[in-house]
Design a protein around this motif. Structure first.
Motif, PDB file in Angstrom:
ATOM      1  N   TYR A  10      36.260  58.506  27.981  1.00  0.00           N
ATOM      2  CA  TYR A  10      35.581  57.404  26.732  1.00  0.00           C
ATOM      3  C   TYR A  10      36.192  57.662  25.364  1.00  0.00           C
ATOM      4  CZ  TYR A  10      32.346  56.972  30.739  1.00  0.00           C
ATOM      5  OH  TYR A  10      31.603  56.866  31.871  1.00  0.00           O
TER       6      TYR A  10
ATOM      7  N   LEU B 176      40.335  45.870  35.511  1.00  0.00           N
ATOM      8  CA  LEU B 176      38.872  45.957  35.136  1.00  0.00           C
ATOM      9  C   LEU B 176      37.997  45.242  36.271  1.00  0.00           C
ATOM     10  CD1 LEU B 176      36.988  46.756  32.732  1.00  0.00           C
ATOM     11  CD2 LEU B 176      36.840  44.341  32.106  1.00  0.00           C
ATOM     12  N   GLN B 177      36.996  46.049  36.710  1.00  0.00           N
ATOM     13  CA  GLN B 177      36.122  45.733  37.674  1.00  0.00           C
ATOM     14  C   GLN B 177      35.781  44.445  37.598  1.00  0.00           C
ATOM     15  OE1 GLN B 177      32.228  47.228  37.903  1.00  0.00           O
ATOM     16  NE2 GLN B 177      32.474  47.638  40.201  1.00  0.00           N
TER      17      GLN B 177
ATOM     18  N   THR C 223      34.047  54.102  33.774  1.00  0.00           N
ATOM     19  CA  THR C 223      35.322  54.973  34.119  1.00  0.00           C
ATOM     20  C   THR C 223      35.459  55.807  32.876  1.00  0.00           C
ATOM     21  OG1 THR C 223      35.920  53.294  35.920  1.00  0.00           O
ATOM     22  CG2 THR C 223      37.397  55.027  34.947  1.00  0.00           C
TER      23      THR C 223
ATOM     24  N   ASN D  17      36.956  52.317  26.817  1.00  0.00           N
ATOM     25  CA  ASN D  17      37.466  53.269  27.806  1.00  0.00           C
ATOM     26  C   ASN D  17      38.907  52.668  28.189  1.00  0.00           C
ATOM     27  OD1 ASN D  17      36.983  51.012  29.644  1.00  0.00           O
ATOM     28  ND2 ASN D  17      35.931  52.098  31.212  1.00  0.00           N
TER      29      ASN D  17
ATOM     30  N   GLN E 242      46.204  49.321  36.175  1.00  0.00           N
ATOM     31  CA  GLN E 242      45.006  49.484  35.943  1.00  0.00           C
ATOM     32  C   GLN E 242      44.373  48.335  35.593  1.00  0.00           C
ATOM     33  OE1 GLN E 242      43.203  52.808  36.011  1.00  0.00           O
ATOM     34  NE2 GLN E 242      45.149  53.351  36.844  1.00  0.00           N
TER      35      GLN E 242
ATOM     36  N   THR F 144      35.929  48.731  43.313  1.00  0.00           N
ATOM     37  CA  THR F 144      36.329  50.005  43.609  1.00  0.00           C
ATOM     38  C   THR F 144      36.791  50.248  44.952  1.00  0.00           C
ATOM     39  OG1 THR F 144      34.080  50.788  43.982  1.00  0.00           O
ATOM     40  CG2 THR F 144      35.026  51.104  41.898  1.00  0.00           C
TER      41      THR F 144
ATOM     42  N   ILE G 141      38.881  49.915  36.773  1.00  0.00           N
ATOM     43  CA  ILE G 141      37.936  50.420  35.836  1.00  0.00           C
ATOM     44  C   ILE G 141      36.595  49.954  35.677  1.00  0.00           C
ATOM     45  CG2 ILE G 141      38.127  50.770  33.321  1.00  0.00           C
ATOM     46  CD1 ILE G 141      40.319  52.518  34.507  1.00  0.00           C
TER      47      ILE G 141
END
Length: 214
Positions: free
Chosen positions: A160, A58-59, A157, A198, A56, A101, A128
């Motif tokens: 939370y 992070l954007q 995302t 998150n 996973q 994404t 994310i």
């Protein structure tokens, strides 16, 4: 040469040496192609020792995937995303920079020594989106013994994680998107804020003042 030494040591028993020599990659030494007698396959078998791992990220950051396999010196690679080859992705590692994404999904790599490629396991890359507070908690003025509630609205995302604070101190069990005090008193006056996360990002709300009237 290496072939004769390995053959004498029994490392490559019953292998046949080719008549010609070839250079692979950056090697300064010539190699020969050998085949197991009776097999007719001049390409060594491939063993994947480390599969690509799901992750996973992070954007806006990057994803990093890699594969370990033997025999390393003979291998060629081709990475795929959603079953389509990625242009230029022909090494043991794969960087996906400034990820967003559309780059989320299944990645895998095929490996070959010149014959039929083999396929790695798929690695799922999740992107994310950072937490952003869309609606801040509002300042309140209430009469003593009345109720007071603070709310926050966020994007990003899920899921939370919430933690409310009073005058900079964490409030026990205040871990939802809202925080309520059923019967306020003068001792509840102060500044209320919440931190929302998150897993890979977090955001802190503005402080909302609670004023209690007698």
């Amino acid at each position: 040469d290496y072939f004769t030494a390995y053959q004498s040591a029994g490392v490559i028993p019953k292998w046949v040496r080719s008549k010609d020599t070839f250079k692979f990659g950056y090697s300064v030494e010539p190699f020969v192609i050998v085949a197991v007698v009776g097999k007719g396959d001049s390409n060594p078998s491939i063993s994947i020792t480390k599969q690509p791992q799901s992750e996973q990220v992070l954007q806006g950051s990057f994803a990093f995937l890699y594969v370990n396999a033997e025999p390393y010196s003979y291998l060629s690679y081709q990475w795929f995303f959603k079953n389509k080859p990625i242009a230029g992705a022909t090494s043991a590692t794969l960087f996906v920079n400034n990820i967003n994404t559309p780059q989320a999904g299944a990645y895998y790599v095929t490996l070959s020594t010149g014959s039929q490629p083999i396929k790695s396991l798929q690695a799922q890359v999740g992107v994310i989106i950072p937490v952003v507070i869309k609606t801040q908690p509002k300042a309140l003025t209430v009469m003593a013994n009345k109720s007071a509630s603070f709310h926050v609205n966020v994007s990003g995302t899920p899921p939370y994680i919430y933690q409310w604070y009073w005058n900079g101190n964490p409030i026990l069990n205040a871990t939802k998107s809202s925080y309520s005090i059923p019967h306020v008193s003068a001792g509840n006056a102060g500044a209320y804020a919440v931190v929302v996360g998150n897993g890979l990002s977090y955001a802190t709300s503005a402080a909302a003042a609670l004023t209690v009237l007698p």
